[in-house]
Design a protein around this motif. Structure first.
Motif, short mmCIF file in Angstrom:
data_model
loop_
_atom_site.label_atom_id
_atom_site.label_comp_id
_atom_site.label_asym_id
_atom_site.label_seq_id
_atom_site.Cartn_x
_atom_site.Cartn_y
_atom_site.Cartn_z
N TYR A 85 -0.31 -12.88 -10.21
CA TYR A 85 -0.56 -11.46 -9.97
C TYR A 85 -1.78 -11.30 -9.07
N ALA A 86 -2.82 -12.09 -9.34
CA ALA A 86 -4.03 -12.04 -8.51
C ALA A 86 -3.72 -12.45 -7.07
N ARG A 87 -2.92 -13.50 -6.90
CA ARG A 87 -2.59 -13.94 -5.54
C ARG A 87 -1.87 -12.85 -4.77
N ARG A 88 -0.93 -12.15 -5.44
CA ARG A 88 -0.21 -11.08 -4.77
C ARG A 88 -1.15 -9.93 -4.39
N MET A 89 -2.11 -9.61 -5.25
CA MET A 89 -3.08 -8.56 -4.95
C MET A 89 -3.95 -8.95 -3.75
N GLU A 122 -5.54 -5.01 -0.15
CA GLU A 122 -5.89 -3.64 -0.55
C GLU A 122 -7.02 -3.61 -1.57
N TYR A 123 -7.39 -4.79 -2.10
CA TYR A 123 -8.39 -4.85 -3.16
C TYR A 123 -9.41 -5.93 -2.84
N SER A 124 -10.65 -5.70 -3.26
CA SER A 124 -11.68 -6.72 -3.12
C SER A 124 -11.51 -7.74 -4.24
N LEU A 125 -12.11 -8.92 -4.08
CA LEU A 125 -12.02 -9.94 -5.12
C LEU A 125 -12.70 -9.45 -6.40
N THR A 126 -13.74 -8.68 -6.26
CA THR A 126 -14.41 -8.12 -7.44
C THR A 126 -13.48 -7.19 -8.21
N GLU A 127 -12.75 -6.33 -7.48
CA GLU A 127 -11.82 -5.41 -8.13
C GLU A 127 -10.70 -6.16 -8.83
N ILE A 128 -10.22 -7.23 -8.20
CA ILE A 128 -9.13 -8.01 -8.80
C ILE A 128 -9.62 -8.71 -10.06
N ALA A 129 -10.82 -9.29 -10.00
CA ALA A 129 -11.39 -9.96 -11.17
C ALA A 129 -11.53 -8.99 -12.34
N GLU A 130 -12.01 -7.76 -12.07
CA GLU A 130 -12.16 -6.76 -13.12
C GLU A 130 -10.80 -6.32 -13.65
N GLU A 131 -9.82 -6.15 -12.76
CA GLU A 131 -8.48 -5.72 -13.16
C GLU A 131 -7.84 -6.71 -14.14
N LEU A 132 -8.13 -7.99 -13.94
CA LEU A 132 -7.52 -9.02 -14.77
C LEU A 132 -8.38 -9.43 -15.95
N GLY A 133 -9.53 -8.78 -16.12
CA GLY A 133 -10.34 -9.01 -17.31
C GLY A 133 -11.28 -10.19 -17.24
N PHE A 134 -11.60 -10.69 -16.03
CA PHE A 134 -12.57 -11.78 -15.90
C PHE A 134 -13.99 -11.23 -16.00
N SER A 135 -14.87 -12.01 -16.63
CA SER A 135 -16.24 -11.55 -16.84
C SER A 135 -17.05 -11.53 -15.57
N SER A 136 -16.65 -12.32 -14.58
CA SER A 136 -17.37 -12.35 -13.30
C SER A 136 -16.44 -12.84 -12.21
#
Length: 333
Positions: free
Chosen positions: A290-294, A299-313
């Motif tokens: 899912y992250a790879r597709r995003m 359309e999304y920054s890596l920070t936004e993707i990390a937050e979307e998927l529940g990663f702490s950082s």
């Protein structure tokens, strides 16, 4: 080869006649083509690669209405389908049982041989249908399968006899972590010329080997394990759906077991048998794809993707992504 596309009202909305690209398929030189198709019923981007009886196709498609695709004068090939996102139904028409039409869903794969002169595809309205398909000519596959072990021997016997076959007759197995990595290596290949041809050939063979190895392992697990009842199998799929709906904050094993109506042993054993993975291994595979597709949509920054998927950082996310695909998320295009 005749291609017809109809809508749900059986109205013909597209028709084309073309020759099967056999000269490209059998070319000793690597041939690469990119296509972008734009119609009122679909938009699609394809990258296709041909060489020595190998064909690799990478597709990203948006479907705007339910479609029914019919092809005739189909050239028999051995096809490996890796469904990264979305779903469709494909297979020879008018056949049922173990070689009837098959639904492919996100993160599933299979290998099949269709000797029929026709092949049909039903695809529902959806955005972001993404797949990677590989094909071998029958002669190439029979060469590869020679002395390749029991699984390939059985498939080769069906191919040589003109008999339709799936590698896995019961279900489409889940795409494993290693398969995801190999598929990403194919997508990100930066070699050129003869070296690229050699690299892609090795990856196609690795995917075939991984499919066979997974089949043998899962069949052994099924042989050694207590069969799963239809009721428990339905509960395991329900648990999977619950898990994927809560990617950011997934439930614990105990909570998931309670919600699905299974004890933890049945849940863990069931995931192993049905999805060839642990509960949270399956979740992690889905999160990473899912992250790879995003990332690819840009359309999304890596920070936004990390937050979307529940990663702490973002650092934690980057490490998990590189472990899965062998490349950092910032290198994905």
């Amino acid at each position: 080869m005749d291609i017809q596309i109809k809508n749900d009202a059986s109205e013909l909305i597209y028709s084309e006649q073309m020759d099967f690209p056999m000269p490209k398929f059998l070319s000793t030189s690597l041939i690469e083509e990119k296509q972008q198709l734009n119609y009122h019923f679909a938009d699609a981007r394809f990258k296709e690669i041909y060489f020595d009886g190998y064909h690799i196709a990478i597709g990203d498609i948006h479907i705007y209405e339910n479609l029914h695709i019919y092809t005739t004068e189909h050239i028999p090939t051995i096809s490996l389908i890796f469904m990264l996102n979305g779903d469709f139904v494909a297979g020879p028409d008018m056949l049922t049982g173990n070689f009837g039409k098959r639904r492919y869903q996100s993160l599933e794969h299979n290998l099949f041989y269709n000797p029929s002169p026709a092949e049909n595809i039903d695809v529902d309205k959806q955005r972001g249908l993404e797949l990677i398909a590989l094909a071998f000519s029958t002669d190439r596959f029979l060469d590869i399968a020679a002395n390749g072990g029991r699984v390939l021997d059985n498939l080769a016997n069906d191919v040589a006899g003109g008999k339709g076959a799936y590698l896995n007759k019961r279900i489409n197995p889940p795409i494993t972590s290693r398969m995801l990595m190999v598929l990403e290596e194919i997508r990100q290949c930066h070699f050129t010329g003869g070296v690229k041809k050699l690299f892609l050939q090795s990856k196609a063979l690795e995917l075939l080997a991984l499919q066979c190895e997974q089949y043998e392992r899962v069949e052994q697990v099924r042989t050694d394990s207590t069969p799963i009842s239809a009721s428990d199998r339905e509960k395991i799929h329900y648990a999977k759906d619950l898990l994927l709906k809560s990617m950011q904050n997934p439930p614990s094993l105990a909570e998931l077991s309670r919600l699905a109506g299974l004890n933890e042993f049945k849940l863990k054993n069931g995931f192993r048998q049905v999805f060839d993975n642990t509960v949270f291994g399956y979740l992690n595979d889905h999160r990473m794809d899912y992250a790879r597709r995003m990332i690819v949509t840009q359309e999304y920054s890596l920070t936004e993707i990390a937050e979307e998927l529940g990663f702490s950082s973002i650092q934690h996310f980057s490490l998990a992504f590189k472990k899965k695909f062998g490349v950092s998320p910032s290198k994905i295009k």
